[in-house]
Design a protein around this motif. Structure first.
Motif, short mmCIF file in Angstrom:
data_model
loop_
_atom_site.label_atom_id
_atom_site.label_comp_id
_atom_site.label_asym_id
_atom_site.label_seq_id
_atom_site.Cartn_x
_atom_site.Cartn_y
_atom_site.Cartn_z
N GLN A 1 0.80 -1.18 -0.15
CA GLN A 1 0.00 -0.26 -0.07
C GLN A 1 0.85 1.42 -0.11
OE1 GLN A 1 -3.19 0.36 -0.36
NE2 GLN A 1 -2.94 2.42 -0.35
N THR A 2 1.82 1.28 0.62
CA THR A 2 2.73 2.51 0.79
C THR A 2 3.55 2.70 -0.55
OG1 THR A 2 3.13 2.25 3.14
CG2 THR A 2 4.74 3.55 2.10
N GLN A 3 4.12 1.50 -1.11
CA GLN A 3 5.03 1.51 -2.18
C GLN A 3 4.12 1.92 -3.38
OE1 GLN A 3 7.50 -1.71 -2.27
NE2 GLN A 3 8.73 -1.09 -3.97
N TYR A 4 3.10 1.21 -3.51
CA TYR A 4 2.22 1.38 -4.77
C TYR A 4 0.79 2.23 -4.57
CZ TYR A 4 5.96 -1.93 -6.33
OH TYR A 4 6.88 -2.21 -6.35
N SER A 5 0.68 2.92 -3.48
CA SER A 5 -0.60 3.56 -3.11
C SER A 5 -1.55 3.91 -4.14
CB SER A 5 -0.20 4.51 -2.01
OG SER A 5 0.47 5.66 -2.72
N THR A 6 -0.96 4.71 -5.26
CA THR A 6 -2.06 5.37 -6.05
C THR A 6 -2.43 4.13 -6.79
OG1 THR A 6 -0.84 7.21 -6.44
CG2 THR A 6 -2.20 6.65 -8.20
N MET A 7 -1.74 3.07 -7.30
CA MET A 7 -2.23 1.84 -8.30
C MET A 7 -3.11 0.82 -7.37
SD MET A 7 0.96 0.60 -10.55
CE MET A 7 2.35 1.03 -10.43
N VAL A 8 -2.74 0.82 -6.12
CA VAL A 8 -3.54 -0.05 -5.28
C VAL A 8 -5.11 0.54 -5.22
CG1 VAL A 8 -3.81 -1.34 -3.21
CG2 VAL A 8 -1.72 -1.39 -4.32
N SER A 9 -5.00 1.77 -4.83
CA SER A 9 -6.05 2.57 -4.50
C SER A 9 -7.06 2.58 -5.82
CB SER A 9 -5.88 3.88 -3.98
OG SER A 9 -5.23 3.79 -2.86
N LYS A 10 -6.39 2.90 -6.93
CA LYS A 10 -7.25 3.02 -8.31
C LYS A 10 -7.81 1.48 -8.61
CE LYS A 10 -4.67 6.46 -10.73
NZ LYS A 10 -3.80 6.66 -12.12
N ALA A 11 -7.15 0.74 -8.45
CA ALA A 11 -7.42 -1.02 -8.76
C ALA A 11 -8.58 -1.23 -7.65
CB ALA A 11 -6.33 -1.64 -8.92
N ARG A 12 -8.55 -1.15 -6.55
CA ARG A 12 -9.38 -1.31 -5.57
C ARG A 12 -10.87 -0.77 -5.92
NH1 ARG A 12 -7.88 -4.31 -1.28
NH2 ARG A 12 -9.55 -3.73 -0.06
N LYS A 13 -10.85 0.47 -6.49
CA LYS A 13 -12.24 1.27 -6.92
C LYS A 13 -12.84 0.51 -8.28
CE LYS A 13 -10.60 5.35 -4.57
NZ LYS A 13 -10.02 6.74 -4.69
N ARG A 14 -12.03 -0.40 -8.88
CA ARG A 14 -12.53 -0.65 -10.19
C ARG A 14 -13.59 -1.93 -9.81
NH1 ARG A 14 -7.08 -1.22 -12.22
NH2 ARG A 14 -6.62 1.14 -12.93
N ARG A 15 -14.66 -1.95 -10.65
CA ARG A 15 -15.78 -2.64 -10.51
C ARG A 15 -15.07 -4.29 -10.88
NH1 ARG A 15 -21.11 -3.30 -9.10
NH2 ARG A 15 -21.63 -5.67 -9.72
N SER A 16 -14.21 -4.45 -11.87
CA SER A 16 -13.52 -5.72 -12.32
C SER A 16 -12.69 -6.18 -11.00
CB SER A 16 -12.74 -5.42 -13.56
OG SER A 16 -11.54 -4.48 -13.10
N PHE A 17 -12.18 -5.44 -10.19
CA PHE A 17 -11.49 -5.97 -8.99
C PHE A 17 -12.51 -6.38 -8.20
CE2 PHE A 17 -10.27 -4.93 -4.51
CZ PHE A 17 -9.14 -5.84 -4.42
N GLN A 18 -13.56 -5.56 -7.65
CA GLN A 18 -14.35 -6.25 -6.90
C GLN A 18 -15.25 -7.57 -7.21
OE1 GLN A 18 -16.94 -2.52 -6.66
NE2 GLN A 18 -15.07 -1.39 -5.79
N ASP A 19 -15.68 -7.30 -8.43
CA ASP A 19 -16.17 -8.81 -9.23
C ASP A 19 -15.26 -9.90 -8.85
OD1 ASP A 19 -18.28 -7.21 -9.63
OD2 ASP A 19 -17.96 -7.13 -11.66
N TYR A 20 -13.92 -9.53 -9.22
CA TYR A 20 -12.92 -10.56 -9.20
C TYR A 20 -12.96 -11.29 -7.66
CZ TYR A 20 -8.35 -13.38 -9.09
OH TYR A 20 -7.50 -14.08 -8.65
N MET A 21 -12.70 -10.32 -6.81
CA MET A 21 -12.72 -10.53 -5.21
C MET A 21 -13.94 -11.38 -4.96
SD MET A 21 -9.42 -10.00 -4.66
CE MET A 21 -9.38 -10.76 -2.84
N ILE A 22 -14.92 -11.14 -5.43
CA ILE A 22 -16.34 -11.75 -4.98
C ILE A 22 -16.12 -13.33 -5.39
CG2 ILE A 22 -18.78 -11.91 -5.40
CD1 ILE A 22 -18.63 -8.64 -5.16
N ARG A 23 -15.96 -13.35 -6.69
CA ARG A 23 -15.81 -14.69 -7.41
C ARG A 23 -15.01 -15.47 -6.83
NH1 ARG A 23 -15.73 -11.39 -11.91
NH2 ARG A 23 -13.64 -12.18 -12.33
#
Length: 100
Positions: free
Chosen positions: A66-88
């Protein structure tokens, strides 16, 4: 291709329920895609690794990503595709039987 070479260890770790290996495989895939300049795949794999490390209980490792890649992690976590993947992913995890 090399891009698909990360799918096998990710899938094997997932199927066997070894969350730390799955997290590590996603982290390594992220670093690979970062070298290729593919920000979308890099951020997706980093966000998944971040969440898996959290689920495993590796707070320090998760915090490092989270510290090293905060922007990338935060952006990706907001994407619907990430959320759908984690649910599946959660729906397909079989609990690992511990004998001991």
């Amino acid at each position: 291709s090399a891009c698909n070479a990360y799918d096998a260890p990710i899938n094997a770790a997932h199927k066997s329920g070894v969350i730390q290996d799955e997290a590590l495989a996603h982290e390594r895939a992220a670093l690979f895609f970062r070298e290729l300049g593919d920000e979308a795949k890099t951020s997706r794999h980093l966000a998944i690794a971040h969440q898996l490390y959290l689920d495993w209980g590796a707070a320090a490792k998760s915090s490092q990503l989270q510290t090293q890649y905060s922007t990338m992690v935060s952006k990706a976590r907001k994407r619907r595709s990430f959320q759908d993947y984690m649910i599946r992913r959660s729906a397909s995890v079989s609990p690992k039987l511990e004998i001991g």
